[in-house]
Design a protein around this motif. Structure first.
Motif, PDB file in Angstrom:
ATOM      1  N   GLU A 117       0.854  -1.182   0.000  1.00 14.65           N
ATOM      2  CA  GLU A 117       0.000   0.000   0.000  1.00 14.65           C
ATOM      3  C   GLU A 117       0.894   1.237   0.000  1.00 14.65           C
ATOM      4  O   GLU A 117       1.988   1.225   0.557  1.00 14.65           O
ATOM      5  CB  GLU A 117      -0.919   0.022   1.226  1.00 14.65           C
ATOM      6  N   ILE A 118       0.414   2.306  -0.621  1.00 17.86           N
ATOM      7  CA  ILE A 118       1.084   3.602  -0.569  1.00 17.86           C
ATOM      8  C   ILE A 118       0.151   4.562   0.142  1.00 17.86           C
ATOM      9  O   ILE A 118      -0.949   4.849  -0.345  1.00 17.86           O
ATOM     10  CB  ILE A 118       1.445   4.134  -1.966  1.00 17.86           C
ATOM     11  N   LEU A 119       0.582   5.053   1.297  1.00 14.03           N
ATOM     12  CA  LEU A 119      -0.232   5.944   2.126  1.00 14.03           C
ATOM     13  C   LEU A 119       0.532   7.236   2.350  1.00 14.03           C
ATOM     14  O   LEU A 119       1.634   7.209   2.913  1.00 14.03           O
ATOM     15  CB  LEU A 119      -0.557   5.282   3.472  1.00 14.03           C
ATOM     16  N   ASN A 120      -0.024   8.346   1.881  1.00  9.71           N
ATOM     17  CA  ASN A 120       0.627   9.645   2.026  1.00  9.71           C
ATOM     18  C   ASN A 120       2.049   9.628   1.489  1.00  9.71           C
ATOM     19  O   ASN A 120       2.971  10.204   2.078  1.00  9.71           O
ATOM     20  CB  ASN A 120       0.621  10.088   3.498  1.00  9.71           C
ATOM     21  N   GLY A 121       2.239   8.949   0.373  1.00  7.79           N
ATOM     22  CA  GLY A 121       3.534   8.941  -0.289  1.00  7.79           C
ATOM     23  C   GLY A 121       4.524   7.928   0.240  1.00  7.79           C
ATOM     24  O   GLY A 121       5.638   7.828  -0.294  1.00  7.79           O
ATOM     25  N   GLU A 122       4.154   7.153   1.268  1.00 11.96           N
ATOM     26  CA  GLU A 122       5.066   6.171   1.849  1.00 11.96           C
ATOM     27  C   GLU A 122       4.588   4.763   1.534  1.00 11.96           C
ATOM     28  O   GLU A 122       3.393   4.463   1.626  1.00 11.96           O
ATOM     29  CB  GLU A 122       5.165   6.346   3.366  1.00 11.96           C
ATOM     30  N   LEU A 123       5.537   3.891   1.187  1.00  7.71           N
ATOM     31  CA  LEU A 123       5.221   2.496   0.909  1.00  7.71           C
ATOM     32  C   LEU A 123       5.102   1.718   2.209  1.00  7.71           C
ATOM     33  O   LEU A 123       5.950   1.817   3.096  1.00  7.71           O
ATOM     34  CB  LEU A 123       6.319   1.878   0.043  1.00  7.71           C
ATOM     35  N   HIS A 124       4.031   0.932   2.326  1.00 11.96           N
ATOM     36  CA  HIS A 124       3.835   0.049   3.473  1.00 11.96           C
ATOM     37  C   HIS A 124       3.684  -1.374   2.946  1.00 11.96           C
ATOM     38  O   HIS A 124       2.821  -1.641   2.100  1.00 11.96           O
ATOM     39  CB  HIS A 124       2.586   0.442   4.262  1.00 11.96           C
ATOM     40  N   LEU A 125       4.524  -2.260   3.434  1.00  9.51           N
ATOM     41  CA  LEU A 125       4.447  -3.668   3.084  1.00  9.51           C
ATOM     42  C   LEU A 125       4.034  -4.455   4.319  1.00  9.51           C
ATOM     43  O   LEU A 125       4.687  -4.379   5.362  1.00  9.51           O
ATOM     44  CB  LEU A 125       5.792  -4.180   2.569  1.00  9.51           C
ATOM     45  N   SER A 126       2.946  -5.188   4.208  1.00 10.59           N
ATOM     46  CA  SER A 126       2.434  -5.982   5.326  1.00 10.59           C
ATOM     47  C   SER A 126       2.375  -7.445   4.900  1.00 10.59           C
ATOM     48  O   SER A 126       2.027  -7.751   3.762  1.00 10.59           O
ATOM     49  CB  SER A 126       1.035  -5.523   5.738  1.00 10.59           C
ATOM     50  N   PRO A 127       2.705  -8.362   5.816  1.00 11.72           N
ATOM     51  CA  PRO A 127       2.544  -9.779   5.481  1.00 11.72           C
ATOM     52  C   PRO A 127       1.085 -10.092   5.208  1.00 11.72           C
ATOM     53  O   PRO A 127       0.178  -9.390   5.664  1.00 11.72           O
ATOM     54  CB  PRO A 127       3.039 -10.503   6.751  1.00 11.72           C
ATOM     55  N   ARG A 128       0.842 -11.137   4.435  1.00 14.23           N
ATOM     56  CA  ARG A 128      -0.523 -11.593   4.252  1.00 14.23           C
ATOM     57  C   ARG A 128      -1.159 -11.839   5.615  1.00 14.23           C
ATOM     58  O   ARG A 128      -0.488 -12.191   6.578  1.00 14.23           O
ATOM     59  CB  ARG A 128      -0.557 -12.872   3.426  1.00 14.23           C
ATOM     60  N   PRO A 129      -2.472 -11.612   5.748  1.00 12.64           N
ATOM     61  CA  PRO A 129      -3.123 -11.734   7.057  1.00 12.64           C
ATOM     62  C   PRO A 129      -2.928 -13.110   7.686  1.00 12.64           C
ATOM     63  O   PRO A 129      -2.855 -14.126   6.996  1.00 12.64           O
ATOM     64  CB  PRO A 129      -4.598 -11.478   6.731  1.00 12.64           C
ATOM     65  N   ASP A 130      -2.851 -13.108   9.026  1.00  9.18           N
ATOM     66  CA  ASP A 130      -2.742 -14.369   9.746  1.00  9.18           C
ATOM     67  C   ASP A 130      -4.105 -15.060   9.801  1.00  9.18           C
ATOM     68  O   ASP A 130      -5.112 -14.557   9.301  1.00  9.18           O
ATOM     69  CB  ASP A 130      -2.162 -14.157  11.149  1.00  9.18           C
ATOM     70  N   ARG A 131      -4.164 -16.221  10.421  1.00 14.23           N
ATOM     71  CA  ARG A 131      -5.390 -17.017  10.367  1.00 14.23           C
ATOM     72  C   ARG A 131      -6.583 -16.360  11.058  1.00 14.23           C
ATOM     73  O   ARG A 131      -7.687 -16.366  10.497  1.00 14.23           O
ATOM     74  CB  ARG A 131      -5.116 -18.411  10.958  1.00 14.23           C
ATOM     75  N   PRO A 132      -6.435 -15.795  12.277  1.00 16.96           N
ATOM     76  CA  PRO A 132      -7.606 -15.125  12.869  1.00 16.96           C
ATOM     77  C   PRO A 132      -8.139 -13.989  11.998  1.00 16.96           C
ATOM     78  O   PRO A 132      -9.350 -13.806  11.858  1.00 16.96           O
ATOM     79  CB  PRO A 132      -7.080 -14.616  14.213  1.00 16.96           C
TER      80      PRO A 132
END
Length: 245
Positions: free
Chosen positions: A33-48
């Motif tokens: 995701e790019i939020l306010n010009g910054e790249l955010h990389l998040s792992p795929r969601p966990d099981r819960p």
């Protein structure tokens, strides 16, 4: 009702080319995701997280997407990619919904891009330790700026649901639910419906009445009688055991 801080003014600066390149090069096992010009990389969601989002989508789709046991009139999508604003900001919520008159063709034509640049009417974010900060801060400011009417925050571990209503550049926390409480949540729906209302309708520039959610424990919502809505959204003895959907 608790006002949240206003969103930041929209920047007119386009995203840096290096940020856009990193977004395009993100590995498939990460959510970029790019939020306010910054790249955010998040792992795929966990099981819960995955379990809660999947169950919520299933609970909402039949009555509100397909009109089976509910009013219909909505387009509901899992993990749509949004490109919003002039930069643009690039977001991937867990679930999003549009009133059908605003998005009559969810797929579009053969040349339609993979992303959507029309802000939704409703967004649900499932909170986790890895995404909680950006879901509750950066993304909320962007949703407010783009005129999203309602946002839900579901916490499958704490078993809570917070309902926010847009008020200009602010958010109002209009209700919270926890544990085995029955849920009446905005957006609201036509009074002529057999569904029980959560309260007065939100302002709607189109004049159309719609509903995304009423009491999902009611018989019309196709949830097993006597079962609380939140009990369907996570695994565990109460949250999604053998009696869940």
């Amino acid at each position: 009702m608790v006002p949240r801080r206003p969103s930041d003014p929209e920047s007119t600066e386009p995203n840096d080319p290096s940020v856009e390149a990193a977004f395009q090069a993100a590995p498939p096992e990460m959510v970029a995701e790019i939020l306010n010009g910054e790249l955010h990389l998040s792992p795929r969601p966990d099981r819960p997280h995955t379990n809660a989002a999947s169950r919520l989508g299933a609970l909402l789709s039949m009555p509100f997407l397909f009109g089976k046991g509910g009013p219909g009139g909505w387009v509901i999508l899992d993990e749509p990619e949004f490109h919003l604003g002039s930069r643009p900001d690039k977001l991937v919520p867990d679930i999003a919904g549009w009133r059908r008159e605003r998005l009559p063709l969810a797929i579009g034509g053969d040349d339609a891009p993979a992303y959507y640049d029309l802000a939704p009417d409703w967004v649900c974010e499932v909170l986790s330790e890895r995404t909680r900060r950006i879901d509750k801060v950066e993304k909320m400011r962007i949703y407010a700026r783009e005129g999203v009417r309602n946002v839900w925050h579901v916490d499958p571990v704490a078993r809570t649901l917070d309902i926010f209503r847009g008020a200009g550049r602010h958010w109002l926390l209009v209700d919270s639910f926890a544990g085995d409480e029955r849920v009446h949540a905005e957006p609201s729906r036509p009074s002529s419906s057999n569904w029980r209302s959560s309260g007065p309708s939100s302002p709607d520039s189109t004049g159309a009445a719609g509903s995304l959610m009423a009491d999902l424990a009611a018989r019309d919502a196709r949830v097993p009688a006597g079962t609380a809505f939140l009990a369907h959204l996570a695994a565990g003895p109460c949250w999604g055991g053998a009696g869940g959907i």
